[in-house]
Write a protein that holds these residues in place. Structure first.
Motif, PDB file in Angstrom:
ATOM      1  N   SER A 180       0.878  -1.158   0.000  1.00 37.10           N
ATOM      2  CA  SER A 180       0.000   0.000   0.000  1.00 37.10           C
ATOM      3  C   SER A 180       0.917   1.209   0.000  1.00 37.10           C
ATOM      4  O   SER A 180       1.637   1.438   0.973  1.00 37.10           O
ATOM      5  CB  SER A 180      -0.887  -0.033   1.242  1.00 37.10           C
ATOM      6  N   GLY A 181       0.950   1.949  -1.110  1.00 32.61           N
ATOM      7  CA  GLY A 181       1.943   3.009  -1.238  1.00 32.61           C
ATOM      8  C   GLY A 181       3.328   2.405  -1.175  1.00 32.61           C
ATOM      9  O   GLY A 181       3.617   1.447  -1.893  1.00 32.61           O
ATOM     10  N   THR A 182       4.174   2.913  -0.281  1.00 33.06           N
ATOM     11  CA  THR A 182       5.531   2.383  -0.177  1.00 33.06           C
ATOM     12  C   THR A 182       5.664   1.417   0.996  1.00 33.06           C
ATOM     13  O   THR A 182       6.770   1.069   1.386  1.00 33.06           O
ATOM     14  CB  THR A 182       6.540   3.527   0.006  1.00 33.06           C
ATOM     15  N   ALA A 183       4.541   0.982   1.570  1.00 31.91           N
ATOM     16  CA  ALA A 183       4.590   0.072   2.717  1.00 31.91           C
ATOM     17  C   ALA A 183       4.275  -1.354   2.282  1.00 31.91           C
ATOM     18  O   ALA A 183       3.379  -1.581   1.473  1.00 31.91           O
ATOM     19  CB  ALA A 183       3.594   0.513   3.779  1.00 31.91           C
ATOM     20  N   ALA A 184       5.032  -2.303   2.821  1.00 36.30           N
ATOM     21  CA  ALA A 184       4.794  -3.716   2.530  1.00 36.30           C
ATOM     22  C   ALA A 184       4.149  -4.364   3.743  1.00 36.30           C
ATOM     23  O   ALA A 184       4.481  -4.038   4.879  1.00 36.30           O
ATOM     24  CB  ALA A 184       6.103  -4.419   2.212  1.00 36.30           C
ATOM     25  N   THR A 185       3.204  -5.268   3.492  1.00 38.09           N
ATOM     26  CA  THR A 185       2.616  -6.052   4.569  1.00 38.09           C
ATOM     27  C   THR A 185       2.794  -7.523   4.234  1.00 38.09           C
ATOM     28  O   THR A 185       2.527  -7.941   3.112  1.00 38.09           O
ATOM     29  CB  THR A 185       1.116  -5.738   4.725  1.00 38.09           C
ATOM     30  N   VAL A 186       3.285  -8.282   5.208  1.00 37.90           N
ATOM     31  CA  VAL A 186       3.501  -9.710   5.015  1.00 37.90           C
ATOM     32  C   VAL A 186       2.482 -10.467   5.856  1.00 37.90           C
ATOM     33  O   VAL A 186       2.317 -10.170   7.038  1.00 37.90           O
ATOM     34  CB  VAL A 186       4.929 -10.107   5.456  1.00 37.90           C
ATOM     35  N   ARG A 187       1.777 -11.403   5.225  1.00 29.25           N
ATOM     36  CA  ARG A 187       0.814 -12.232   5.941  1.00 29.25           C
ATOM     37  C   ARG A 187       1.105 -13.704   5.709  1.00 29.25           C
ATOM     38  O   ARG A 187       1.583 -14.076   4.642  1.00 29.25           O
ATOM     39  CB  ARG A 187      -0.605 -11.965   5.428  1.00 29.25           C
ATOM     40  N   ALA A 188       0.777 -14.520   6.707  1.00 37.97           N
ATOM     41  CA  ALA A 188       0.914 -15.963   6.535  1.00 37.97           C
ATOM     42  C   ALA A 188      -0.122 -16.411   5.519  1.00 37.97           C
ATOM     43  O   ALA A 188      -1.286 -16.030   5.609  1.00 37.97           O
ATOM     44  CB  ALA A 188       0.692 -16.662   7.865  1.00 37.97           C
ATOM     45  N   SER A 189       0.291 -17.210   4.522  1.00 39.68           N
ATOM     46  CA  SER A 189      -0.674 -17.686   3.534  1.00 39.68           C
ATOM     47  C   SER A 189      -1.140 -19.097   3.876  1.00 39.68           C
ATOM     48  O   SER A 189      -1.987 -19.649   3.200  1.00 39.68           O
ATOM     49  CB  SER A 189      -0.063 -17.654   2.132  1.00 39.68           C
ATOM     50  N   GLN A 190      -0.562 -19.689   4.902  1.00 40.54           N
ATOM     51  CA  GLN A 190      -0.957 -21.029   5.343  1.00 40.54           C
ATOM     52  C   GLN A 190      -0.581 -21.164   6.817  1.00 40.54           C
ATOM     53  O   GLN A 190       0.158 -20.332   7.336  1.00 40.54           O
ATOM     54  CB  GLN A 190      -0.234 -22.077   4.501  1.00 40.54           C
ATOM     55  N   PRO A 191      -1.077 -22.193   7.497  1.00 37.19           N
ATOM     56  CA  PRO A 191      -0.687 -22.343   8.905  1.00 37.19           C
ATOM     57  C   PRO A 191       0.819 -22.581   8.993  1.00 37.19           C
ATOM     58  O   PRO A 191       1.367 -23.373   8.227  1.00 37.19           O
ATOM     59  CB  PRO A 191      -1.456 -23.589   9.362  1.00 37.19           C
ATOM     60  N   ILE A 192       1.491 -21.880   9.905  1.00 33.15           N
ATOM     61  CA  ILE A 192       2.933 -22.064  10.082  1.00 33.15           C
ATOM     62  C   ILE A 192       3.161 -22.523  11.521  1.00 33.15           C
ATOM     63  O   ILE A 192       2.919 -21.764  12.456  1.00 33.15           O
ATOM     64  CB  ILE A 192       3.710 -20.755   9.825  1.00 33.15           C
ATOM     65  N   PRO A 193       3.586 -23.786  11.707  1.00 38.63           N
ATOM     66  CA  PRO A 193       3.789 -24.266  13.077  1.00 38.63           C
ATOM     67  C   PRO A 193       5.004 -23.607  13.724  1.00 38.63           C
ATOM     68  O   PRO A 193       5.935 -23.184  13.027  1.00 38.63           O
ATOM     69  CB  PRO A 193       4.008 -25.774  12.899  1.00 38.63           C
ATOM     70  N   SER A 194       4.971 -23.526  15.029  1.00 40.76           N
ATOM     71  CA  SER A 194       6.069 -22.943  15.792  1.00 40.76           C
ATOM     72  C   SER A 194       7.379 -23.626  15.405  1.00 40.76           C
ATOM     73  O   SER A 194       7.434 -24.842  15.252  1.00 40.76           O
ATOM     74  CB  SER A 194       5.780 -23.132  17.282  1.00 40.76           C
ATOM     75  N   GLY A 195       8.424 -22.831  15.213  1.00 41.67           N
ATOM     76  CA  GLY A 195       9.737 -23.393  14.897  1.00 41.67           C
ATOM     77  C   GLY A 195      10.032 -23.429  13.410  1.00 41.67           C
ATOM     78  O   GLY A 195      11.174 -23.602  12.998  1.00 41.67           O
ATOM     79  N   GLN A 196       8.991 -23.250  12.563  1.00 40.22           N
ATOM     80  CA  GLN A 196       9.236 -23.310  11.123  1.00 40.22           C
ATOM     81  C   GLN A 196       9.738 -21.963  10.603  1.00 40.22           C
ATOM     82  O   GLN A 196       9.348 -20.911  11.101  1.00 40.22           O
ATOM     83  CB  GLN A 196       7.950 -23.691  10.396  1.00 40.22           C
ATOM     84  N   GLU A 197      10.609 -22.027   9.596  1.00 41.90           N
ATOM     85  CA  GLU A 197      11.137 -20.793   9.020  1.00 41.90           C
ATOM     86  C   GLU A 197      10.077 -20.113   8.145  1.00 41.90           C
ATOM     87  O   GLU A 197       9.236 -20.767   7.531  1.00 41.90           O
ATOM     88  CB  GLU A 197      12.389 -21.098   8.180  1.00 41.90           C
ATOM     89  N   ILE A 198      10.138 -18.770   8.094  1.00 39.35           N
ATOM     90  CA  ILE A 198       9.221 -17.995   7.249  1.00 39.35           C
ATOM     91  C   ILE A 198       9.896 -17.814   5.889  1.00 39.35           C
ATOM     92  O   ILE A 198      11.032 -17.347   5.816  1.00 39.35           O
ATOM     93  CB  ILE A 198       8.951 -16.599   7.855  1.00 39.35           C
TER      94      ILE A 198
END
Ligand SMILES: [Zn+2]
Ligand SMILES: [Zn+2]
Ligand SMILES: [Zn+2]
Ligand SMILES: [Zn+2]
Length: 707
Positions: free
Chosen positions: A454-472
């Motif tokens: 949005s403008g010059t800002a980026a937003t990152v969202r999880a696209s699937q369930p990510i279990p604790s300990g997993q890399e993004i």
């Protein structure tokens, strides 16, 4: 465009603004219209024409419900007319008539006051639940920053993460708009004017907001802004240096431009500090022997995040110049040719800065001693000053970093021609930027996040369930749904690593065939069974048939098909919809003989057919074809992919236009669910979907019962 090309403070440019204010008035953008009227006045609008814009100003204020201001504008107009003396020509007569009408209107409004329009609340400010990370600016507290030799810096889930959860919000440290290719604003092929525009005409050069009434730079015809404020801030921060270098920067390319803007935003003091720090690091490096793959990333001590490169003394990783400076330049891995080219670009910019007498501006100094013309000439041929050399060194580092760390800012832009009832949007690259926090994410060909802008800002969202300990994981471009492993590895070599994500491992080490090659396969022309891929020949998998075809002849057939589809789209552009349909149906028949039913091209043809039927207002047919296209997209990208979200958005528009109320509502719901995971609940597409929903729910019962 005219306003951008006329000289500032001339009657010509003021007339441009005044004329634009008329257009804005008719579009109902009254606030912006008033700004343009003020702009026209400040640029020296001709006195004899003044009554025209004074009248428009009064009308605007009236529409905005600002009665007192409107009355004041009217009396200013009356004074002006009184001073000018008796008006005789017909134009003046209509003016006087309008004036008296307006006076009556104001009078009426005063006697029965209406509530002034409420300003719309900024929808973006409604925030979602958000707990910020202690050590990474802009990141959610459910992430942590880790480091190891194999993966370098990376982000890991500290707790279980749900799809759609907001993981990171980051403002670009620096961004530069890419003009892109010129395109026609609408189907205006019949006008004699050159109506081509580029993204440089449509978006603010500082904040990337879409432009309505642009404020052109006073020094060049290229830079345009959404407001005087953006123009002033951009000038102060970087454009006073960049303005006269416009042509050179466009020639050298956007990476070079990002590089210059980065050091201008950082300021000389900060650039100098980090360049010196990096020299100390070099000495350290020569004293101790290299111990790991990425010497420049080896932390000196590993107490928490402290010591991870780019973090400050408190172990915090912030979206700062220090973080940008610590992105990996991979200086030892680039080819000598590439490094030489980068160096030439940087030197060209610095030489030009020196030649144009802009050194003081670059170094944030008042140019106290006015350099004489002769001195300037001498300077041109002399070496760069020590300060400029430091800037140049930092710029070269940023040039090298960009190859692996440049992040494209994309927007959803309407594509193709159409009558506007069904909007086909595609992501388009709008700018190139540094996002130091987003850059912490490693690549995977099957990422677990979505990035939206949005403008010059980026937003990152999880696209699937990510279990604790997993890399993004972020996808740098090569995605398993779009390319085979060989193509992906080839493209990823520019980032200096071999991808070992699950998709690559599966395709490389076991015998799993890529999704792309399974779906986009050929069929036997004689018995329709699938074809088995050999070196140059493809054989029918049906033993009884055993037909074999050369790869070359199949790809020629594929090319012919694509040619025909292109022709059909041109027919559509020329408003020959019936012929376009005929040709597309013929293409479909032909394609069915040698392409698998899930081939992406089969989906594309269905999509085009839907588009043609929509322009004819045949919503049933359009929806039917689009549904088939959606089935194919789903096979390729999965049922909850952002691609499916965009397709469902189109389907919702078609069903909405066709008054298929219950189907439209359920499609809107599905589209909302998917798109809010990828783009968040406040994205423009979600808002448009909600508007459609409200509209459908407000339809009178009688209409609802008929459907
Ligand atoms: Zn702006
Ligand atoms: Zn300029
Ligand atoms: Zn991969
Ligand atoms: Zn066969």
């Amino acid at each position: 465009q005219a306003a951008a090309h006329e000289a500032p403070d001339s009657p010509d440019v003021s007339i441009c603004f005044a004329n634009r204010s008329a257009a804005l008035f008719h579009l109902g953008h009254f606030e912006v219209c008033l700004e343009d009227i003020a702009r026209a006045e400040s640029h020296g609008y001709p006195d004899r024409l003044l009554p025209k814009i004074l009248l428009r100003k009064a009308e605007c204020l009236l529409c905005l419900g600002r009665l007192q201001d409107a009355a004041n504008a009217l009396s200013a107009l009356e004074n002006k007319i009184a001073v000018d003396g008796i008006m005789t020509n017909p134009a003046h007569q209509t003016l006087l008539k309008k004036l008296s009408q307006l006076k009556i209107k104001i009078h009426e409004k005063e006697s029965c006051p209406q509530p002034a329009r409420e300003a719309c609340g900024d929808i973006q400010s409604k925030s979602e639940f958000w707990e910020e990370n202690d050590s990474i600016s802009g990141a959610s507290s459910s992430l942590s920053l880790n480091f190891d030799m194999k993966r370098g810096r990376h982000l890991v889930a500290r707790q279980d993460i749900q799809p759609g959860q907001n993981l990171l919000k980051e403002e670009a440290f620096v961004s530069v708009l890419c003009p892109g290719e010129g395109f026609l604003l609408q189907d205006s092929s019949e006008t004699p004017w050159d109506t081509r525009v580029t993204n440089a005409d449509l978006y603010c050069h500082r904040c990337l907001r879409q432009l309505l009434a642009s404020v052109p730079c006073r020094g060049c015809s290229y830079a345009k802004y959404c407001s005087q404020n953006c123009a002033d801030v951009a000038w102060e921060q970087y454009h006073r240096t960049e303005c006269s270098l416009g042509a050179l920067l466009l020639t050298l390319g956007v990476f070079c431009h990002v590089t210059l803007r980065t050091v201008l935003l950082a300021g000389f003091a900060e650039v100098n500090r980090l360049v010196e720090w990096s020299h100390d690091g070099d000495k350290d490096f020569h004293n101790h022997e290299a111990r790991c793959e990425h010497p420049s990333e080896a932390p000196h001590c590993r107490a928490g995040t402290r010591g991870i490169p780019g973090c400050n003394v408190n172990g915090q990783y912030q979206s700062s110049y220090q973080a940008v400076f610590n992105l990996l330049p991979h200086a030892e891995k680039h080819s000598p040719e590439h490094k030489f080219l980068c160096l030439l670009s940087v030197v060209a910019v610095c030489k030009q800065l020196q030649e144009a007498g802009l050194e003081a501006a670059v170094l944030n100094r008042e140019s106290s001693e006015k350099t004489s013309k002769q001195e300037m000439c001498e300077k041109t041929w002399s070496e760069l000053s020590p300060e400029l050399k430091i800037m140049a060194e930092a710029m070269l580092r940023h040039m090298l970093q960009l190859q692996c760390n440049a992040q494209a800012i994309t927007v959803m832009q309407e594509s193709g021609s159409g009558d506007g009832t069904v909007v086909n949007k595609k992501p388009v690259r709008l700018a190139t930027a540094f996002f130091p926090v987003l850059s912490l994410l490693n690549h995977s060909c099957c990422p677990n996040i979505s990035v939206s802008f949005s403008g010059t800002a980026a937003t990152v969202r999880a696209s699937q369930p990510i279990p604790s300990g997993q890399e993004i994981f972020h996808c740098y471009g090569p995605h398993r749904c779009r390319m085979k492993v060989a193509e992906r590895q080839e493209l990823l070599s520019q980032y200096f690593f071999e991808c070992r994500c699950q998709a690559c491992l599966d395709e490389l080490e076991s015998d799993v065939r890529s999704v792309v090659s399974v779906r986009n396969s050929f069929r036997c022309p004689s018995c329709q069974a699938s074809m088995q891929v050999g070196e140059d020949m493809l054989c029918c998998s049906n033993e009884a048939c055993a037909v074999s075809v050369s790869r070359e002849s199949l790809s020629r057939r594929l090319q012919d098909l694509q040619q025909q589809i292109k022709k059909a789209l041109e027919l559509l552009k020329d408003r020959k919809a019936d012929q376009a349909i005929k040709l597309l149906l013929k293409c479909q028949m032909d394609a069915g003989n040698f392409l698998s039913p899930e081939h992406l091209l089969m989906g594309e043809m269905e999509d085009h057919l839907a588009q043609v039927y929509a322009t004819l207002g045949k919503w049933r047919e359009a929806a039917r074809h689009l549904q088939r296209s959606i089935e194919i997209v789903e096979v390729h990208h999965g049922p909850s992919s952002v691609e499916i979200g965009h397709e469902l958005f189109k389907l919702a528009q078609i069903l909405f236009n066709g008054f298929a109320v219950s189907e439209a509502l359920s499609t809107i719901q599905r589209a909302e669910e998917i798109l809010s995971v990828h783009c968040g609940p406040w994205s423009t597409q979600i808002q448009e979907l909600q508007e459609m929903k409200t509209c459908l729910l407000e339809l009178p019962r009688s209409v609802l019962q008929r459907t």
